[in-house]
Design a protein around this motif. Structure first.
Motif, PDB file in Angstrom:
ATOM      1  N   MET A  73       3.089  -1.200  28.578  1.00 45.30           N
ATOM      2  CA  MET A  73       1.765  -0.679  28.399  1.00 45.30           C
ATOM      3  C   MET A  73       0.998  -0.875  29.713  1.00 45.30           C
ATOM      4  N   SER A  74       0.508   0.214  30.298  1.00 39.78           N
ATOM      5  CA  SER A  74      -0.240   0.150  31.539  1.00 39.78           C
ATOM      6  C   SER A  74      -1.733   0.272  31.251  1.00 39.78           C
ATOM      7  N   LEU A  75      -2.517  -0.618  31.850  1.00 42.62           N
ATOM      8  CA  LEU A  75      -3.949  -0.695  31.606  1.00 42.62           C
ATOM      9  C   LEU A  75      -4.683  -0.757  32.939  1.00 42.62           C
ATOM     10  N   GLU A  76      -5.894  -0.223  32.988  1.00 45.16           N
ATOM     11  CA  GLU A  76      -6.749  -0.351  34.164  1.00 45.16           C
ATOM     12  C   GLU A  76      -8.141  -0.751  33.717  1.00 45.16           C
ATOM     13  N   GLY A  77      -8.765  -1.642  34.483  1.00 43.42           N
ATOM     14  CA  GLY A  77     -10.114  -2.032  34.136  1.00 43.42           C
ATOM     15  C   GLY A  77     -10.762  -2.919  35.177  1.00 43.42           C
ATOM     16  N   LYS A  78     -12.061  -3.088  35.023  1.00 46.00           N
ATOM     17  CA  LYS A  78     -12.867  -3.948  35.889  1.00 46.00           C
ATOM     18  C   LYS A  78     -12.737  -5.392  35.415  1.00 46.00           C
ATOM     19  N   LYS A 114     -11.038  -4.165  40.478  1.00 45.40           N
ATOM     20  CA  LYS A 114     -10.388  -3.273  39.531  1.00 45.40           C
ATOM     21  C   LYS A 114      -8.894  -3.569  39.546  1.00 45.40           C
ATOM     22  N   LEU A 115      -8.328  -3.773  38.350  1.00 42.44           N
ATOM     23  CA  LEU A 115      -6.909  -4.091  38.222  1.00 42.44           C
ATOM     24  C   LEU A 115      -6.169  -2.995  37.470  1.00 42.44           C
ATOM     25  N   ARG A 116      -4.893  -2.863  37.794  1.00 47.57           N
ATOM     26  CA  ARG A 116      -3.950  -2.089  36.984  1.00 47.57           C
ATOM     27  C   ARG A 116      -2.901  -3.102  36.518  1.00 47.57           C
ATOM     28  N   VAL A 117      -2.690  -3.168  35.215  1.00 50.74           N
ATOM     29  CA  VAL A 117      -1.811  -4.176  34.627  1.00 50.74           C
ATOM     30  C   VAL A 117      -0.750  -3.491  33.785  1.00 50.74           C
ATOM     31  N   ASN A 120      -4.104  -5.371  42.135  1.00 50.22           N
ATOM     32  CA  ASN A 120      -5.533  -5.420  42.390  1.00 50.22           C
ATOM     33  C   ASN A 120      -5.855  -4.176  43.217  1.00 50.22           C
ATOM     34  N   LEU A 121      -6.423  -3.177  42.574  1.00 48.56           N
ATOM     35  CA  LEU A 121      -6.709  -1.915  43.233  1.00 48.56           C
ATOM     36  C   LEU A 121      -7.839  -2.052  44.251  1.00 48.56           C
TER      37      LEU A 121
END
Length: 166
Positions: A1-6, A121-124, A133-134
């Motif tokens: 599962m790929s997630l992006e968020g602050k 902002k990260l993509r996990v 760490n974008l």
């Protein structure tokens, strides 16, 4: 599962009473709990978590995140606030277990957590444990969640997972 968020960044030893103060434990409604999540934390008083978190934001803590009591209210409040994953140096064991039980993925990255700042902002990818760490370009590697834990998270928690298997 790929997630992006602050990132909402917190320090070491964030206990369950900080995550959801005991005065709100008379409610079992996840949205009620989310409305008070991190309310007693003084780390982001300029923009309090509960009134500023956006669905998909990522919580990052230091060492011993989730220490304190064994109640499930703390990870429930975080998940109900819209946080899809929590990353920390390490977690208190009972919080880690409760996170799995309610379907909240938790990833440990040790000292690398110090390279993540509030607002980054990260993509996990919870399946591989890769955290990008974008904002800075740094890449971290957590132990990926075991397949059955990923299945529990996808099902929305242990109870839902067991229902689908029955």
């Amino acid at each position: 599962m790929s997630l992006e968020g602050k990132v909402w960044r917190y320090g070491d030893n964030i206990d369950t009473d900080v995550i959801i103060p005991a005065r709100y434990l008379n409610s079992f409604d996840p949205k009620d709990l989310a409305a008070h999540c991190m309310e007693d934390s003084d780390e982001h008083q300029d923009a309090p978590f509960a009134s500023n978190v956006v669905e998909g934001d990522i919580m990052v803590g230091g060492k011993n995140f989730g220490c304190g009591s064994s109640r499930e209210h703390a990870p429930i409040a975080i998940k109900a606030a819209g946080v899809p994953v929590v990353i920390a140096a390490d977690f208190a064991r009972i919080f880690y277990r409760n996170g799995i039980n309610i379907g909240l993925p938790l990833l440990e990255i040790g000292a690398d957590v110090e390279k993540i700042s509030h607002g980054d902002k990260l993509r996990v990818d919870t399946a591989t444990g890769v955290i990008e760490n974008l904002t800075t370009g740094d890449v971290f590697h957590a132990q990926p969640l075991p397949g059955f834990v990923q299945d529990i998270a996808r099902a929305g928690g242990l109870i839902n997972y067991i229902r689908t298997k029955g």
